[in-house]
Design a protein around this motif. Structure first.
Motif, short mmCIF file in Angstrom:
data_model
loop_
_atom_site.label_atom_id
_atom_site.label_comp_id
_atom_site.label_asym_id
_atom_site.label_seq_id
_atom_site.Cartn_x
_atom_site.Cartn_y
_atom_site.Cartn_z
N ALA A 36 0.86 -1.18 0.00
CA ALA A 36 0.00 0.00 0.00
C ALA A 36 0.89 1.23 0.00
O ALA A 36 2.08 1.15 0.33
N SER A 37 0.34 2.37 -0.38
CA SER A 37 1.09 3.62 -0.26
C SER A 37 0.17 4.71 0.25
O SER A 37 -1.05 4.67 0.03
N LEU A 38 0.76 5.68 0.93
CA LEU A 38 -0.02 6.72 1.59
C LEU A 38 -0.15 7.98 0.74
O LEU A 38 0.78 8.36 0.02
N ASP A 42 -5.30 9.97 3.12
CA ASP A 42 -5.25 8.99 4.22
C ASP A 42 -4.97 9.68 5.55
O ASP A 42 -5.52 9.29 6.58
N VAL A 60 -6.55 3.46 3.94
CA VAL A 60 -5.54 3.62 2.87
C VAL A 60 -6.14 3.31 1.50
O VAL A 60 -6.57 2.20 1.19
N GLY A 106 -10.77 2.96 1.36
CA GLY A 106 -10.14 3.53 2.54
C GLY A 106 -10.90 4.70 3.14
O GLY A 106 -10.47 5.26 4.15
N LEU A 113 -5.02 -1.61 3.73
CA LEU A 113 -4.29 -2.18 4.86
C LEU A 113 -4.95 -3.47 5.33
O LEU A 113 -5.37 -3.62 6.47
N TYR A 317 2.34 6.64 8.73
CA TYR A 317 1.39 7.76 8.83
C TYR A 317 2.05 8.98 9.47
O TYR A 317 1.90 10.12 8.98
#
Length: 334
Positions: A36-38, A42, A60, A106, A113, A317
């Motif tokens: 996953a990427s933020l 988010d 996410v 998300g 996540l 985060y």
């Protein structure tokens, strides 16, 4: 299955949980997610900046994985294929509409996540063959938005693109803009980050701490022409200067509100130069697919600043929430 759950709008409310593995309906595919990427959306969800219908949620927006189960489909997808699920799973193509942006991974539906997720087959895009899952997880929001910015600004050889900052969206736009033959002016308060941007092809580097009137620098380095596209990822604090930095007939593509949503502007800056001021809410699965094709064609590799383990999601985060500490994207591996 293992998942990270957000129980309340607080970074302290992230916790690891064990949940039943989802099942997929005929119109859906079951994915095993690997990364996953933020994005700042988010952070907004996790801090109360963006209200969500209910808690708890699996947060996410962006992720990448492989298909575990899928029915007959028109996309030729099958079990084992590597894919990216789009953030706005109901927006397959066409213009924006309320129903197309109602489902957001998300936010209003299960995010990335989690070890497994069921998503609409129509929201899937093949992972570019030269990218791994972690790199691919960075694409849904930033690649879609960058692609739409460049298309809206009609960017091609000889065009000038101005970028604010060196976060994930600015850096992906830099990479795609250079692939399109554009000249890129990029702003940062860090000489180190500017130097890194130069290695990716940035043509003009502006330190806005040294030159607070960065809009004047954009005009200076372009011999008075200005930027055909200004990608404003900041909001209130930069919007007025973005208008001044834009070329006659240029586009100011506004996507950010980190510094607020109520800028003070002079309408003459828009009227006299006949500017196109365009807001953006990401884009469709078709847009993401087009961006992915361009990324594969040009062998573009997304820039990942830092990668965190699944159990360290809270630290990821916190890193993004600190703002200005990263270059490119922050990823989480499952």
């Amino acid at each position: 299955m293992r998942a990270i759950q957000l129980d309340a709008p607080s970074l302290d409310a992230l916790k690891t949980v064990d949940l039943p593995e989802p099942t997929s309906r005929p119109s859906e595919a079951l994915l095993k997610l690997h990364a996953a990427s933020l994005n700042f959306i988010d952070i907004a969800v996790a801090t109360g900046g963006l209200p969500v219908p209910r808690f708890p949620i699996i947060p996410v927006a962006d992720g990448a994985g492989e298909i575990v189960e899928i029915g007959v489909n028109d996309l030729g997808l099958k079990a084992g294929d590597k894919v990216i699920p789009h953030f706005m799973s109901n927006w397959q193509g066409g213009s924006i509409a309320p129903q197309k942006v109602a489902a957001m991974r998300g936010v209003t539906s299960v995010g990335s996540l989690a070890e497994f997720v069921a998503v609409p087959v129509s929201s899937l895009v093949r992972l570019p063959t030269h990218l791994d899952f972690t790199q691919g997880s960075t694409l849904p929001i930033v690649a879609t938005t960058a692609w739409n910015a460049l298309q809206t600004g009609r960017i091609g050889p000889g065009s000038v693109v101005a970028l604010l900052g060196t976060g994930g969206l600015s850096i992906m736009t830099l990479q795609l803009a250079k692939a399109a033959g554009a000249t890129v002016v990029i702003m940062s308060s860090s000489e180190e980050k500017l130097a890194r941007a130069a290695t990716l092809g940035a043509d003009h580097l502006v330190n806005y701490k040294v030159s607070p009137e960065w809009d004047a620098k954009v005009l200076e380095v372009t011999d008075g022409h200005g930027a055909d596209l200004v990608l404003d990822t900041v909001g209130q604090a930069t919007f007025a200067r973005s208008l001044k930095a834009a070329a006659f007939g240029g586009t100011v593509f506004t996507v950010g509100f980190l510094t607020g949503t109520a800028p003070s502007i002079n309408l003459l800056d828009i009227v006299v130069k006949a500017l196109n001021v365009v807001g953006n809410n990401t884009g469709s699965t078709d847009n993401l697919a087009a961006a992915a094709r361009a990324i594969e064609s040009h062998r573009i590799v997304p820039v990942i600043s830092e990668t965190y383990a699944f159990n360290d999601a809270a630290a990821a985060y916190a890193r993004l929430a600190a703002q200005g500490q990263h270059f490119g994207k922050i990823a989480i591996q499952h």
